[in-house]
Design an enzyme around this catalytic site. Structure first.
Site, mmCIF file in Angstrom:
data_model
loop_
_atom_site.group_PDB
_atom_site.id
_atom_site.type_symbol
_atom_site.label_atom_id
_atom_site.label_comp_id
_atom_site.label_asym_id
_atom_site.label_seq_id
_atom_site.Cartn_x
_atom_site.Cartn_y
_atom_site.Cartn_z
ATOM 1 N N GLY A 112 1.267 -0.921 -0.201
ATOM 2 C CA GLY A 112 -0.046 -0.209 0.320
ATOM 3 C C GLY A 112 0.577 0.934 0.489
ATOM 4 O O GLY A 112 1.908 1.241 0.095
ATOM 5 N N ASP A 113 0.099 2.270 -0.235
ATOM 6 C CA ASP A 113 0.752 3.325 0.064
ATOM 7 C C ASP A 113 1.742 3.826 -0.964
ATOM 8 O O ASP A 113 3.307 4.180 -0.668
ATOM 9 C CB ASP A 113 1.384 3.869 1.293
ATOM 10 C CG ASP A 113 0.311 3.734 2.100
ATOM 11 O OD1 ASP A 113 -1.059 4.546 1.991
ATOM 12 O OD2 ASP A 113 0.641 3.940 3.283
ATOM 13 N N LYS A 161 -0.027 4.947 -5.600
ATOM 14 C CA LYS A 161 -1.031 5.183 -6.773
ATOM 15 C C LYS A 161 -1.799 6.461 -6.827
ATOM 16 O O LYS A 161 -2.112 6.483 -8.544
ATOM 17 C CB LYS A 161 -2.299 3.483 -5.792
ATOM 18 C CG LYS A 161 -1.199 2.490 -6.021
ATOM 19 C CD LYS A 161 -2.523 1.672 -5.611
ATOM 20 C CE LYS A 161 -3.416 2.053 -3.997
ATOM 21 N NZ LYS A 161 -1.762 1.608 -2.659
ATOM 22 N N GLY A 217 -5.988 5.643 2.015
ATOM 23 C CA GLY A 217 -5.712 7.433 1.395
ATOM 24 C C GLY A 217 -4.688 7.553 0.617
ATOM 25 O O GLY A 217 -3.615 6.848 0.706
ATOM 26 N N HIS A 218 -5.487 8.300 -0.600
ATOM 27 C CA HIS A 218 -4.565 8.146 -2.061
ATOM 28 C C HIS A 218 -3.718 9.988 -1.962
ATOM 29 O O HIS A 218 -4.732 10.888 -2.200
ATOM 30 C CB HIS A 218 -5.622 8.095 -3.444
ATOM 31 C CG HIS A 218 -5.712 6.289 -3.089
ATOM 32 N ND1 HIS A 218 -6.445 5.487 -4.187
ATOM 33 C CD2 HIS A 218 -4.643 5.993 -2.418
ATOM 34 C CE1 HIS A 218 -5.997 4.692 -3.838
ATOM 35 N NE2 HIS A 218 -5.570 4.122 -2.803
ATOM 36 N N GLN A 278 -5.140 0.206 -1.488
ATOM 37 C CA GLN A 278 -4.434 -0.943 -0.859
ATOM 38 C C GLN A 278 -2.927 -1.550 -1.624
ATOM 39 O O GLN A 278 -2.752 -0.590 -2.528
ATOM 40 C CB GLN A 278 -5.001 -1.839 -0.272
ATOM 41 C CG GLN A 278 -5.872 -1.639 0.907
ATOM 42 C CD GLN A 278 -7.379 -0.506 0.724
ATOM 43 O OE1 GLN A 278 -7.924 -1.781 -0.037
ATOM 44 N NE2 GLN A 278 -7.175 0.227 1.577
ATOM 45 N N THR A 298 -3.859 8.028 8.783
ATOM 46 C CA THR A 298 -4.030 7.716 9.979
ATOM 47 C C THR A 298 -3.118 8.704 10.719
ATOM 48 O O THR A 298 -2.752 8.779 12.017
ATOM 49 C CB THR A 298 -3.729 6.243 10.281
ATOM 50 O OG1 THR A 298 -2.524 5.272 9.856
ATOM 51 C CG2 THR A 298 -5.026 5.101 10.606
#
Ligand code: GDP
Ligand code: IMO
Ligand code: MG
Length: 422
Positions: free
Chosen positions: A12-13, A16, A40-41, A223, A299
């Site tokens: 993830g992260d 993307k 969170g993009h 993700q 987060t």
């Protein structure tokens, strides 16, 4: 552009959001197909920063239709907040967004259960985003979930929610957590339902109509491969199929309508939450955190960082069928003298070339590294492949080759302009 599935090749992260924004230029429709507001993009347009959680990142480009597909779990109250936030920033959402009527809903009891289960797990916790994702997909699989189609039917919704709150309050009480007020939840969800009603549609039919008109569709993954419920490092995963197949099941567009799979990966590795990360390394984590980078977009947690793991990305190439690679955050390595890449795992006396399924075995894997000379030069101003230092080009070629897919994009900064088409 043809129909393109975009996935994360790591944990993830991967960046993307940025690559989706770049590819959206050539797309007519952008579809989110799985996950929820755990995602969170981040997208930068000029100096303006946008963080998308449920709304597809394509919304930032004018005139593109965005779709939240059936495979997504929607927290309607949080989605309304996100839409309002985007509208305030001058982004037109009304008229450009559709939400699948069969997407499942996330409720406050899902968030509360998510939190309580993490407490019960103690030191074995997953480190979830506490957005209720696991319990919401749990209800979907158990066939006890509520969907968008229920939310917009006021009398039906009231009846179903009453039962759900009653049942879940018993569970919450047993866990020692405070029960929820039906009245409060109902009022908030009714208001969100009224706001979202105009967006709700049979998105499967809409997407197929668009496909017949030869629309280019971009499937926006959330993700990453190793957070996939089937192919990830279970149980330290999320609750949906983050790999390429999820784009089909989560949208109703079948595999034979897909033209290519693009995977995004960082030039190094990060992970937020618990679970194994063989190449985790304090030196690179300190370096990136000191630059103010690698803090979670959802987060705010500091992401764990490590060297590039080619065993993992090779595995990702296998399960996603990756055609093209976009490598981001190349500039994160700009100040290093030496760069390591994991090309195998040592597990006891055996060498592994793939990610083992047994989490205890994986936790004990020690990376076998190959070293590359660092370029030790800023790359953030490079706009073309030939502008990159030779050592950076060699590094990028090597990690693409080790992954087993074609290098298509190198990204040297968060903005649109900092994108190199190889
Ligand atoms: P996503 O969840 O995969 O969309 O990734 P996130 O947005 O959570 O995290 C990626 C972070 O890297 C964001 O802060 C992006 O702005 C940033 N980013 C993406 N590509 C690049 C890059 O090439 N260089 C730099 N410096 N930052 C990047
Ligand atoms: P994007 O789309 C990184 C991680 C959590 C946790 C695990 C399970 O921004 O790449 P969940 O709340 O889904 O039940 O948490 O998955 N996780 C992510 N990590 N990026 C994400 O999304 C994530 N979404 C969930 O940290 O380890
Ligand atoms: Mg993210």
């Amino acid at each position: 552009m043809a129909n393109t599935i975009l996935v994360g090749a790591q944990w993830g992260d991967e960046g993307k959001g940025k690559i989706i924004d770049v590819l959206t230029e050539g797309a007519d429709i952008v579809v989110r197909t799985q996950g929820g507001n755990n995602a969170g993009h981040t997208v930068f347009i000029g100096q303006k920063k946008y963080v998308l959680h449920l709304v597809p990142s394509g919304i930032l480009r004018e005139g593109k239709l965005c779709v939240i597909g059936n495979g997504v779990v929607v927290d309607p109250v949080s989605l309304v907040d996100e839409i309002n936030g985007l509208t305030k920033l001058g982004i037109k959402v009304d008229g450009n967004l559709l939400i699948s009527e069969t997407a499942h809903l996330v409720f406050p009891y899902h968030r509360e259960l998510d939190e309580q289960r993490e407490i019960l797990k103690g030191k074995n916790k997953i480190g979830t985003t506490k957005r209720g994702i696991g319990p919401a997909y749990g209800d979907k699989a158990a066939r006890t979930g509520l969907r968008m189609i229920d939310l917009i039917n006021a009398p039906r919704f009231e009846l179903l929610l009453k039962q759900k709150i009653k049942e879940n309050n018993e569970i919450l009480k047993a866990l020692g957590a405070a029960p929820l007020s039906f009245k409060k939840v109902h009022a908030a969800y009714r208001a969100a339902g009224d706001r979202l009603r105009p967006f709700v549609a049979n998105t499967v039919v809409k997407l197929h109509e668009a496909a017949r008109r030869k629309a280019n569709i971009l499937f926006e993954g959330a993700q990453g491969t190793f957070l996939d419920i089937d192919h990830g490092t279970y149980p330290f995963v999320t609750s949906s199929n983050t790999t390429a197949g999820g784009a089909c099941t989560g949208s109703g567009v079948p595999p034979n309508r897909m033209d290519r799979v693009v995977a995004v990966m960082k030039a190094y590795t990060t992970r937020v939450g618990e679970g194994p990360l063989p190449t985790e390394n304090a030196e690179i984590a300190d370096l990136l955190h000191a630059m103010g980078r690698e803090f979670g977009a959802t987060t705010g947690r500091a992401r764990r960082c490590g060297w590039f793991d080619a065993v993992a990305t090779r595995h990702a190439a296998m399960v996603n069928g990756i055609d093209e690679l976009a490598v981001t955050n190349v500039d994160g390595l700009d100040s290093l003298e030496r760069i390591k890449v994991c090309e195998g795992y040592r597990c006891g006396s055996t060498r592994l070339e793939f990610v083992p399924n047994d989490i205890e075995v994986f936790s004990k894997c020690v990376p076998i590294y190959r070293e590359f000379p660092g370029w030790n030069t800023p790359t953030t101003h490079a706009r073309e492949w030939r502008h990159l230092p030779v050592k950076a080009r060699s590094y990028l070629k090597a990690i693409a080759e080790l992954t087993g897919a074609k290098l298509a994009i190198a990204s040297v900064g968060p903005s649109r302009e900092q994108t190199i088409f190889v």
